[in-house]
Scaffold this active site. Structure first.
Site, PDB file in Angstrom:
ATOM      1  CB  SER A 143      16.298  56.271  45.224  1.00 54.55           C
ATOM      2  OG  SER A 143      17.391  56.961  45.110  1.00 54.55           O
TER       3      SER A 143
ATOM      4  CE1 TYR B 117      12.806  59.960  48.123  1.00 53.89           C
ATOM      5  CE2 TYR B 117      15.324  59.866  47.855  1.00 53.89           C
ATOM      6  CZ  TYR B 117      13.923  59.711  47.348  1.00 53.89           C
ATOM      7  OH  TYR B 117      14.027  59.402  46.001  1.00 53.89           O
TER       8      TYR B 117
ATOM      9  CE  LYS C 298      11.147  56.908  46.921  1.00 60.86           C
ATOM     10  NZ  LYS C 298       9.929  56.555  45.951  1.00 60.86           N
TER      11      LYS C 298
ATOM     12  CE1 TYR D  45      12.786  54.648  38.910  1.00 62.28           C
ATOM     13  CE2 TYR D  45      12.526  56.689  39.769  1.00 62.28           C
ATOM     14  CZ  TYR D  45      11.996  55.694  39.251  1.00 62.28           C
ATOM     15  OH  TYR D  45      10.661  55.477  39.085  1.00 62.28           O
TER      16      TYR D  45
ATOM     17  CG  ASN E   8      16.640  70.815  46.587  1.00 64.42           C
ATOM     18  OD1 ASN E   8      17.102  71.727  47.483  1.00 64.42           O
ATOM     19  ND2 ASN E   8      15.398  70.554  46.756  1.00 64.42           N
TER      20      ASN E   8
HETATM   21  N1  UFG Z   1      25.662  69.909  42.713  1.00 63.50           N
HETATM   22  C1  UFG Z   1      26.459  71.055  42.651  1.00 63.50           C
HETATM   23  N2  UFG Z   1      25.615  72.079  42.706  1.00 63.50           N
HETATM   24  C2  UFG Z   1      24.359  72.349  42.735  1.00 63.50           C
HETATM   25  C3  UFG Z   1      23.455  70.839  42.866  1.00 63.50           C
HETATM   26  C4  UFG Z   1      24.336  69.875  42.799  1.00 63.50           C
HETATM   27  O1  UFG Z   1      27.668  71.126  42.607  1.00 63.50           O
HETATM   28  O2  UFG Z   1      23.785  73.287  42.797  1.00 63.50           O
HETATM   29  C5  UFG Z   1      26.458  68.301  42.697  1.00 63.50           C
HETATM   30  C6  UFG Z   1      26.225  67.553  43.811  1.00 63.50           C
HETATM   31  O3  UFG Z   1      27.559  68.210  44.772  1.00 63.50           O
HETATM   32  C7  UFG Z   1      26.586  66.323  43.364  1.00 63.50           C
HETATM   33  C8  UFG Z   1      26.042  66.406  41.933  1.00 63.50           C
HETATM   34  O4  UFG Z   1      25.890  67.881  41.619  1.00 63.50           O
HETATM   35  O5  UFG Z   1      28.017  65.875  43.216  1.00 63.50           O
HETATM   36  C9  UFG Z   1      24.465  65.778  41.757  1.00 63.50           C
HETATM   37  O6  UFG Z   1      23.788  66.478  42.931  1.00 63.50           O
HETATM   38  P1  UFG Z   1      22.166  66.383  42.652  1.00 63.50           P
HETATM   39  O7  UFG Z   1      21.676  67.125  43.749  1.00 63.50           O
HETATM   40  O8  UFG Z   1      21.877  66.757  41.250  1.00 63.50           O
HETATM   41  O9  UFG Z   1      21.910  64.859  42.906  1.00 63.50           O
HETATM   42  P2  UFG Z   1      22.472  63.668  44.139  1.00 63.50           P
HETATM   43  O10 UFG Z   1      23.425  62.796  43.622  1.00 63.50           O
HETATM   44  O11 UFG Z   1      22.850  64.492  45.411  1.00 63.50           O
HETATM   45  O12 UFG Z   1      20.860  63.019  44.526  1.00 63.50           O
HETATM   46  C10 UFG Z   1      20.082  62.611  43.577  1.00 63.50           C
HETATM   47  C11 UFG Z   1      18.786  62.685  44.084  1.00 63.50           C
HETATM   48  C12 UFG Z   1      18.439  61.929  45.222  1.00 63.50           C
HETATM   49  C13 UFG Z   1      18.800  60.624  45.013  1.00 63.50           C
HETATM   50  C14 UFG Z   1      20.121  60.269  44.771  1.00 63.50           C
HETATM   51  C15 UFG Z   1      20.423  58.899  44.357  1.00 63.50           C
HETATM   52  O13 UFG Z   1      18.506  64.048  44.245  1.00 63.50           O
HETATM   53  O14 UFG Z   1      16.841  62.131  45.539  1.00 63.50           O
HETATM   54  O15 UFG Z   1      20.251  61.039  43.505  1.00 63.50           O
HETATM   55  O16 UFG Z   1      21.514  58.668  43.701  1.00 63.50           O
HETATM   56  F1  UFG Z   1      18.409  59.959  46.448  1.00 63.50           F
END
Ligand code: UFG
Length: 339
Positions: A126, A150, A154, A178, A199
């Protein structure tokens, strides 16, 4: 001769899409899954998509007898290892569970592979293994770090494999980092299906689109980005699946191991995603601006050049494909009477 691939976590989100891509590329596949985070009807759906029976071995990574038995029952040529826990927030609460599944589970798999004389492994890593940075895009030589248990698992997995590879030249590892996997299979039969309140951004928006959740909470609109919302590199899960097929083919061709980003190289904002999804589902989806989420970065995306150079991999699908395929999936989900 047709080669047989063991797919741990093959009934899960990325695993099930990779299953389809492997079958289409002419491999035999054995799914190894404990169904702890996969719906029971995924194998039936995979049969509908591929038109062929699916071989599923229901087993746990931490069950060495079961792992040895699957290697004894099938002549496995290589493994793609998806089976792992992946929720950042949960890992902060339950680090030991994450170490057990993601690290002890990997060790159990490596041991069973070694016993069976199987030494090719594609590993789900990741972008979370990269240290916080403002230098974009992120290439594979960027500094590493971990901000959650987590992420630690990884990174530990990558480092364990580097040392195992150094011990015996028979081993070859394809480590794939990824960025943000999203979207669903074009058939609408498989896709991401998290339990409870999602999430991640795209499944959350999908539940707003279906009316299961009232509005998207946008976590911060005061980031230093063009529209103030966070930016990420969203890669369509079918592109991601194809990356695994290419990684596997390189290992089986004896080209040795590799460590690569899988992303598009393009960042899109939360607002871009919401607007594109609104077009896909045909109505303006409601949102509220909420405080920033702890631990979130403003923006990051991949440098995809090395995956292109080493594997010939390029993501071909964009944000619209991601949103349209997701909507097509969530609209149809449940039509088979389960899940
Ligand atoms: N976001 C919102 N509202 C929500 C959920 C997310 O505004 O309800 C925003 C977050 O603040 C962020 C973007 O959308 O700016 C993406 O958030 P995600 O939770 O979809 O993804 P992340 O980039 O936080 O994390 C993901 C995976 C992790 C991994 C990471 C690696 O969930 O497991 O990418 O790049 F580690």
């Amino acid at each position: 001769m047709t080669q047989t691939i063991l797919l741990t976590g093959g009934a899960g989100y990325i695993g099930s899409h990779t299953y389809v891509a492997l079958i289409k590329s002419g491999y035999n596949v054995v799914i190894y899954d404990n169904f702890s985070n996969a719906r029971a009807d995924v194998p039936a759906r995979l049969e509908l998509i591929t038109g062929a029976p699916v071989t599923v071995w229901r087993g746990d990574l931490l069950d060495g007898h079961s792992l040895n038995a699957v290697f004894a029952a099938h002549k496995i040529d290589a493994v793609i290892h998806f089976a792992a826990k992946k929720a950042v927030g949960e890992s902060v609460r339950l680090p030991i569970d994450y170490f057990q599944t993601n690290i002890t589970g990997l060790l159990a798999l490596l041991e069973a592979m070694n016993t069976a004389g199987v030494h090719n492994l594609v590993y789900s890593s990741s972008a979370t293994v990269y240290a916080e940075t403002e230098t974009l895009p992120i290439d594979e030589d960027a500094p590493l770090g971990f901000a959650s248990p987590y992420a630690f698992t990884k990174l530990a997995g990558e480092q364990i494999m580097a040392q195992v590879a150094a011990s015996n030249p028979a081993w070859a590892f394809g480590i794939l980092r990824y960025f943000n996997p999203a979207g669903a299979h074009e058939s609408g039969l498989i896709g991401e299906d998290p339990n409870g309140i999602p999430n991640n951004l795209l499944p959350y928006i999908a539940k707003v689109a279906t009316g299961d959740l009232p509005a998207l909470n946008i976590f911060g609109n005061d980031y230093p980005t063009p529209d103030g919302t966070g930016m990420r590199d969203y890669i369509h899960v079918e592109d991601l699946a194809q990356g695994h097929v290419l990684s596997l083919a390189a290992l089986l061709a004896g080209k040795g191991g590799h460590l690569l980003n899988l992303g598009t190289g393009i960042g899109f904002s939360v607002m871009d995603m919401l607007q594109t999804y609104s077009r896909a589902c045909g109505r303006d989806l409601p949102y509220v601006i909420a405080p920033r989420r702890d631990g979130d970065l403003a923006a990051y995306w991949a440098d995809p050049a090395r995956a292109q150079a080493v594997l010939g991999f390029t993501a071909t699908r964009g944000l619209e494909d991601i949103c349209t395929s997701s909507w097509n999936w969530v609209k149809r989900r449940g039509n088979m009477g389960t899940s």
